[in-house]
Design a protein around this motif. Structure first.
Motif, PDB file in Angstrom:
ATOM      1  N   SER A  43       0.846  -1.190   0.000  1.00 61.74           N
ATOM      2  CA  SER A  43       0.000   0.000   0.000  1.00 61.74           C
ATOM      3  C   SER A  43       0.881   1.239   0.000  1.00 61.74           C
ATOM      4  O   SER A  43       2.066   1.172   0.352  1.00 61.74           O
ATOM      5  CB  SER A  43      -0.932   0.020   1.214  1.00 61.74           C
ATOM      6  OG  SER A  43      -0.178   0.040   2.413  1.00 61.74           O
ATOM      7  N   ILE A  44       0.308   2.336  -0.417  1.00 65.81           N
ATOM      8  CA  ILE A  44       1.032   3.609  -0.427  1.00 65.81           C
ATOM      9  C   ILE A  44       0.248   4.628   0.371  1.00 65.81           C
ATOM     10  O   ILE A  44      -0.974   4.539   0.517  1.00 65.81           O
ATOM     11  CB  ILE A  44       1.275   4.134  -1.867  1.00 65.81           C
ATOM     12  CG1 ILE A  44      -0.052   4.393  -2.585  1.00 65.81           C
ATOM     13  CG2 ILE A  44       2.136   3.161  -2.651  1.00 65.81           C
ATOM     14  CD1 ILE A  44       0.111   5.042  -3.943  1.00 65.81           C
ATOM     15  N   THR A  45       0.966   5.617   0.897  1.00 64.22           N
ATOM     16  CA  THR A  45       0.340   6.744   1.593  1.00 64.22           C
ATOM     17  C   THR A  45       0.160   7.894   0.608  1.00 64.22           C
ATOM     18  O   THR A  45       1.105   8.238  -0.111  1.00 64.22           O
ATOM     19  CB  THR A  45       1.202   7.204   2.773  1.00 64.22           C
ATOM     20  OG1 THR A  45       1.359   6.124   3.692  1.00 64.22           O
ATOM     21  CG2 THR A  45       0.559   8.379   3.492  1.00 64.22           C
ATOM     22  N   TYR A  46      -1.039   8.455   0.586  1.00 60.63           N
ATOM     23  CA  TYR A  46      -1.298   9.625  -0.255  1.00 60.63           C
ATOM     24  C   TYR A  46      -1.558  10.826   0.642  1.00 60.63           C
ATOM     25  O   TYR A  46      -2.443  10.793   1.511  1.00 60.63           O
ATOM     26  CB  TYR A  46      -2.499   9.396  -1.163  1.00 60.63           C
ATOM     27  CG  TYR A  46      -2.907  10.640  -1.934  1.00 60.63           C
ATOM     28  CD1 TYR A  46      -2.053  11.197  -2.876  1.00 60.63           C
ATOM     29  CD2 TYR A  46      -4.131  11.260  -1.691  1.00 60.63           C
ATOM     30  CE1 TYR A  46      -2.410  12.343  -3.569  1.00 60.63           C
ATOM     31  CE2 TYR A  46      -4.495  12.408  -2.374  1.00 60.63           C
ATOM     32  CZ  TYR A  46      -3.623  12.942  -3.318  1.00 60.63           C
ATOM     33  OH  TYR A  46      -3.971  14.082  -3.988  1.00 60.63           O
ATOM     34  N   LYS A  90       6.189   3.916  -1.819  1.00 59.64           N
ATOM     35  CA  LYS A  90       5.817   4.184  -0.433  1.00 59.64           C
ATOM     36  C   LYS A  90       4.820   5.325  -0.287  1.00 59.64           C
ATOM     37  O   LYS A  90       3.975   5.282   0.608  1.00 59.64           O
ATOM     38  CB  LYS A  90       7.072   4.526   0.387  1.00 59.64           C
ATOM     39  CG  LYS A  90       8.162   3.455   0.361  1.00 59.64           C
ATOM     40  CD  LYS A  90       7.704   2.124   0.909  1.00 59.64           C
ATOM     41  CE  LYS A  90       7.491   2.157   2.411  1.00 59.64           C
ATOM     42  NZ  LYS A  90       7.167   0.809   2.945  1.00 59.64           N
ATOM     43  N   ALA A  91       4.911   6.351  -1.133  1.00 60.63           N
ATOM     44  CA  ALA A  91       4.033   7.506  -0.930  1.00 60.63           C
ATOM     45  C   ALA A  91       3.924   8.344  -2.194  1.00 60.63           C
ATOM     46  O   ALA A  91       4.840   8.364  -3.026  1.00 60.63           O
ATOM     47  CB  ALA A  91       4.555   8.370   0.217  1.00 60.63           C
ATOM     48  N   LEU A 112       5.607  12.397   6.213  1.00 63.45           N
ATOM     49  CA  LEU A 112       5.109  11.039   6.434  1.00 63.45           C
ATOM     50  C   LEU A 112       5.174  10.659   7.913  1.00 63.45           C
ATOM     51  O   LEU A 112       4.248  10.038   8.449  1.00 63.45           O
ATOM     52  CB  LEU A 112       5.906  10.039   5.601  1.00 63.45           C
ATOM     53  CG  LEU A 112       5.630  10.007   4.096  1.00 63.45           C
ATOM     54  CD1 LEU A 112       6.523   8.977   3.413  1.00 63.45           C
ATOM     55  CD2 LEU A 112       4.158   9.693   3.815  1.00 63.45           C
ATOM     56  N   ALA A 143       1.790   9.922  10.140  1.00 62.18           N
ATOM     57  CA  ALA A 143       1.567   8.672  10.867  1.00 62.18           C
ATOM     58  C   ALA A 143       1.196   8.948  12.324  1.00 62.18           C
ATOM     59  O   ALA A 143       0.321   8.279  12.899  1.00 62.18           O
ATOM     60  CB  ALA A 143       2.815   7.793  10.789  1.00 62.18           C
ATOM     61  N   MET A 181      -4.316   9.328   3.342  1.00 57.55           N
ATOM     62  CA  MET A 181      -5.043   8.133   2.903  1.00 57.55           C
ATOM     63  C   MET A 181      -4.067   7.004   2.615  1.00 57.55           C
ATOM     64  O   MET A 181      -2.972   7.252   2.102  1.00 57.55           O
ATOM     65  CB  MET A 181      -5.848   8.430   1.627  1.00 57.55           C
ATOM     66  CG  MET A 181      -6.943   9.448   1.783  1.00 57.55           C
ATOM     67  SD  MET A 181      -7.761   9.785   0.187  1.00 57.55           S
ATOM     68  CE  MET A 181      -8.418   8.151  -0.179  1.00 57.55           C
ATOM     69  N   THR A 182      -4.472   5.795   2.944  1.00 59.01           N
ATOM     70  CA  THR A 182      -3.711   4.611   2.565  1.00 59.01           C
ATOM     71  C   THR A 182      -4.401   3.983   1.367  1.00 59.01           C
ATOM     72  O   THR A 182      -5.587   3.650   1.412  1.00 59.01           O
ATOM     73  CB  THR A 182      -3.632   3.600   3.715  1.00 59.01           C
ATOM     74  OG1 THR A 182      -3.002   4.225   4.838  1.00 59.01           O
ATOM     75  CG2 THR A 182      -2.851   2.374   3.309  1.00 59.01           C
TER      76      THR A 182
END
Length: 338
Positions: free
Chosen positions: A6-9, A110-111, A323, A327, A333-334
């Motif tokens: 998954s990536i972080t947006y 990652k993001a 990031l 967290a 969003m993930t």
């Protein structure tokens, strides 16, 4: 079977909500510069994508890796930022950007981060950290050309470090320079004067910053305005410096020597093309100074020029800081990737 990826947006509103403060911004950028000076980064010179069809703008593509061993993180990153000078006619920012972050060991994404504000903050922080190491002791007067997004952070972060007695700003459009000065005055709690021309802004200042928006190289920045012992920081896309400016400069510092070889743009591009300076003529990269490998300012009377074109490692460092904060605060969003 490998775990799902998954990536972080982080959107623009997410970045705004996270609200990195001045100290967080400066710390992240200086840490990336120390890593660069210690050999912990990869900096690829920026590439330019020209859209053609008579469009007055281009895309900058920045690529790099930061391994911040002292802080325990590492990312590879690619940022694409549009630089479209005429966007103001449509009520749009001239610069909008996206940053993609990856694991440098595996290539796993990652993001994805809206990097428009990152571009503005990291540029101002690089200007300020350069001045931290290269400015004269207790500079009183700041002269700043340009009123785009990065300009605000230049002035804000420089004043945080030096608390100037006088701040002058100028840009070619009155409708931009006067609101710019008013915003800075309100945010800094001190008068900021919008000047009518370049000379009244820059002449005799202790720190002279040029972040203009020209369509072609034009020598508007006169060498005679630079007093002995001053710090000059020009980073407009198109050069504004006279060819003889280096005659009065004792020390040239850059953000990355490799970028001296790349592309048609930058403050010293005409001087490189004319054979007036090359990589051997550069005293140091700023990262070498931050890491203690090279000295910064050594004498009060030294006149220093710091040319920065923007480092992908700065974008990556601020992306990493965002990031971590996201967290902690549950922001963003993930999104599933694979």
């Amino acid at each position: 079977m490998a775990d799902a990826i998954s990536i972080t947006y982080l959107s623009g509103p997410d970045v705004e909500a996270l609200a990195l403060d001045d100290a967080e911004i400066l710390a992240a950028i200086e840490a990336s510069l120390v890593a660069q000076g210690q050999g912990g980064t990869v900096v690829e010179p920026r590439m330019h994508l020209m859209p053609g069809d008579g469009v007055n703008g281009h895309f900058n593509v920045l690529r790099g890796v930061v391994r911040a061993k002292d802080e325990g993180w590492a990312y590879a990153g690619v940022k694409v930022v549009g630089d479209f000078v005429d966007n103001y006619k449509q009520g749009l920012p001239s610069e909008m950007a996206m940053l993609n972050l990856f694991d440098p060991q595996t290539g796993i994404p990652k993001a994805v981060i809206d990097a428009t504000a990152i571009t503005e903050m990291r540029t101002g922080a690089l200007t300020a950290i350069g001045a931290k190491h290269l400015a004269p002791s207790k500079p009183r007067v700041l002269g700043h050309i340009g009123a785009r997004g990065t300009a605000y952070w230049n002035v804000r972060l420089l004043d945080r470090l030096f608390d100037f007695e006088e701040i002058r700003v100028h840009s070619r459009r009155k409708e931009s320079r006067e609101p710019f000065a008013e915003r800075l005055s309100a945010d800094l709690g001190k008068p900021v004067r919008a000047t009518e021309d370049w000379e009244s802004c820059l002449d005799g200042a202790d720190i002279l910053v040029e972040a203009s928006r020209l369509n072609e190289p034009t020598p508007l920045f006169k060498s005679g305005w630079i007093k002995p012992g001053a710090l000059v920081i020009p980073y407009g896309t198109m050069s504004t410096l006279e060819l003889d400016v280096l005659d009065g400069i004792d020390k040239v510092v850059v953000d990355d020597r490799g970028q001296m070889r790349a592309g048609p743009f930058g403050a010293l591009r005409p001087h490189i093309n004319a054979g007036l300076i090359d990589e051997d003529g550069v005293h140091a990269e700023l990262g070498e100074i931050c890491a203690g490998a090279k000295p910064g300012r050594e004498r009060a009377e030294e006149t220093i020029l710091f040319w920065h074109r923007g480092l992908p490692t700065s974008d990556i460092a601020l992306g990493a800081a965002l990031l971590r904060k996201a967290a902690e605060k549950g922001v963003g969003m993930t999104l599933p990737f694979a």
